[in-house]
Design an enzyme around this catalytic site. Structure first.
Site, short mmCIF file in Angstrom:
data_model
loop_
_atom_site.label_atom_id
_atom_site.label_comp_id
_atom_site.label_asym_id
_atom_site.label_seq_id
_atom_site.Cartn_x
_atom_site.Cartn_y
_atom_site.Cartn_z
N ASN A 215 4.99 6.12 3.26
CA ASN A 215 4.22 6.78 2.19
C ASN A 215 4.03 8.27 2.37
O ASN A 215 3.31 8.90 1.60
CB ASN A 215 2.86 6.08 2.05
CG ASN A 215 3.05 4.61 1.72
OD1 ASN A 215 3.85 4.27 0.86
ND2 ASN A 215 2.34 3.74 2.43
N THR A 216 4.63 8.84 3.39
CA THR A 216 4.67 10.30 3.53
C THR A 216 6.13 10.68 3.43
O THR A 216 6.92 10.35 4.33
CB THR A 216 4.07 10.75 4.89
OG1 THR A 216 2.69 10.37 4.92
CG2 THR A 216 4.19 12.25 5.09
N PHE B 272 -1.64 8.26 4.25
CA PHE B 272 -2.40 8.90 5.35
C PHE B 272 -3.69 9.57 4.85
O PHE B 272 -4.02 10.69 5.24
CB PHE B 272 -1.55 9.95 6.08
CG PHE B 272 -0.49 9.41 7.01
CD1 PHE B 272 -0.39 8.05 7.29
CD2 PHE B 272 0.42 10.26 7.63
CE1 PHE B 272 0.58 7.56 8.15
CE2 PHE B 272 1.40 9.79 8.50
CZ PHE B 272 1.48 8.44 8.75
N LYS C 77 5.65 3.74 17.02
CA LYS C 77 5.62 2.68 16.00
C LYS C 77 6.78 2.84 15.03
O LYS C 77 6.95 3.90 14.42
CB LYS C 77 4.29 2.74 15.25
CG LYS C 77 4.15 1.62 14.23
CD LYS C 77 2.73 1.48 13.75
CE LYS C 77 2.60 0.41 12.70
NZ LYS C 77 1.21 0.24 12.25
N ASN D 217 5.86 -1.33 11.32
CA ASN D 217 5.08 -0.91 10.15
C ASN D 217 5.45 -1.78 8.93
O ASN D 217 6.21 -2.74 9.07
CB ASN D 217 5.35 0.57 9.87
CG ASN D 217 4.10 1.29 9.39
OD1 ASN D 217 3.43 0.78 8.49
ND2 ASN D 217 3.79 2.43 9.97
N ASN E 257 0.83 -1.21 0.00
CA ASN E 257 0.00 0.00 0.00
C ASN E 257 0.86 1.25 0.00
O ASN E 257 1.96 1.26 0.55
CB ASN E 257 -0.98 -0.02 1.19
CG ASN E 257 -0.42 0.69 2.42
OD1 ASN E 257 -0.49 1.92 2.52
ND2 ASN E 257 0.17 -0.07 3.35
N SER F 197 5.55 5.36 8.58
CA SER F 197 4.91 5.10 7.29
C SER F 197 5.89 5.43 6.17
O SER F 197 6.50 6.50 6.17
CB SER F 197 3.66 5.97 7.12
OG SER F 197 3.25 5.91 5.77
#
Ligand SMILES: Cc1cc2nc3c(=O)[nH]c(=O)nc-3n(C[C@H](O)[C@H](O)[C@H](O)COP(=O)(O)O)c2cc1C
Length: 281
Positions: A172-173, A111, A206, A235, A107, A170
């Protein structure tokens, strides 16, 4: 049984559409009670009595739309989020890929969430119901001051959450994981702890699985120094073990049994240090 009947139908849909449909269905379900505490499974972490150690990770119910329905599936806790101060759309679709042959998912949602105000309203509406709900907090992609975003989220969510998870892992940021660097991490945690004030809500951190042993040592030292309540490992990974699916080359975080990054590293190098540091053996 419900899942084995629904799975083939859901797999006809794009992964994100299937997810949305599932959440819409869950919203229609009555709230459930958490499973009864089993002495074999029950555990206390950070002063919280978890009826079982198996909970629902964030990313499934990002916006606290149906956390209480999920307790009916046997989860001992539900972590909602990641929630950011302002709503944001996330990355363009497609951004969620099933790697069915590999029993994995990639994925790069980025966010996507309804923002703090909407989530606060839902959490307030559910207050008084049973079940441990943790809130996973993050920063907006376009924020000029990401640490300030975490502080705002701590202030907003600590009164409503059973625990808070500071998510800096994450993939993805862009740039988010740089907050795991020692200097930035110490400043971030100072801001979070100050924002928590006199509230006693436990704070968890996390981590990404793609850390070097030296990073783990630094993070462990800082986590203990700042009296954090727990580390969440881990994660999704940006590493790519041998995969068979045609989506294997998609950018984003991989989650699956094969997400072995930090777990392997902990076993190999870091775990002894970590266990020794927290004194659990
Ligand atoms: C579609 C999807 C969205 C996710 N969104 C978030 C998120 O918003 N915040 C977060 O901390 N983790 C998020 N995660 C990561 C999960 O919470 C969990 O940490 C990860 O999937 C665990 O990886 P594993 O299954 O390989 O052990 C997401 C995972 C998936 C698959």
């Amino acid at each position: 049984m419900l899942f084995s009947l629904a799975r083939p139908a859901l797999f006809l849909l794009d992964g994100e559409d299937a997810h949305r449909l599932t959440i819409a269905g869950l919203r229609l379900m009555p709230a459930s009670s958490p499973p009864r505490s089993d002495p074999v499974l029950a555990m206390r972490v950070a002063g919280i009595d978890f009826p079982t150690p198996v909970g629902l990770a964030p990313g499934f119910d990002k916006n606290a739309e149906a956390p209480h329905a999920m307790f009916g599936f046997g989860f001992g806790f539900v972590e909602i989020g990641t929630v950011t101060p302002l709503p944001q759309a996330g990355n363009p679709r497609p951004r969620l890929f099933r790697l069915a042959e590999d029993r994995a998912v990639i994925n790069r949602m980025g966010f996507n969430n309804d923002g703090a105000d909407a989530v606060v309203a839902r959490l307030k509406a559910g207050q008084g119901r049973k079940g441990i709900i943790g809130v996973n907090i993050g920063a907006n992609k376009d924020s000029a001051d990401r640490i300030a975003d975490y502080a705002v989220m701590t202030r907003t969510m600590a009164p409503l959450a059973r625990y808070l998870t500071v998510n800096i892992s994450s993939p993805n940021t862009p740039g988010l994981r740089a907050l795991q660097d020692a200097g930035a991490l110490a400043a971030l945690l100072d801001a979070v702890i100050e924002a928590r004030g006199t509230n006693t809500c436990p704070v968890f951190l996390k981590l990404a699985p793609d850390l070097e042993a030296a990073d783990i040592d630094d993070i462990t030292r800082i986590a203990i120094d700042k009296a954090l309540d727990a580390l969440i490992v881990s994660n999704t990974t940006i590493s790519r073990p041998a995969l068979r699916s045609r989506h294997a080359g998609e950018a984003g975080g991989l989650s699956a049994r094969i997400n072995r990054g930090l777990k392997t590293l902990l076993q190999r190098d870091g775990f002894a240090t970590l266990a020794e540091a927290v004194g659990t053996g």
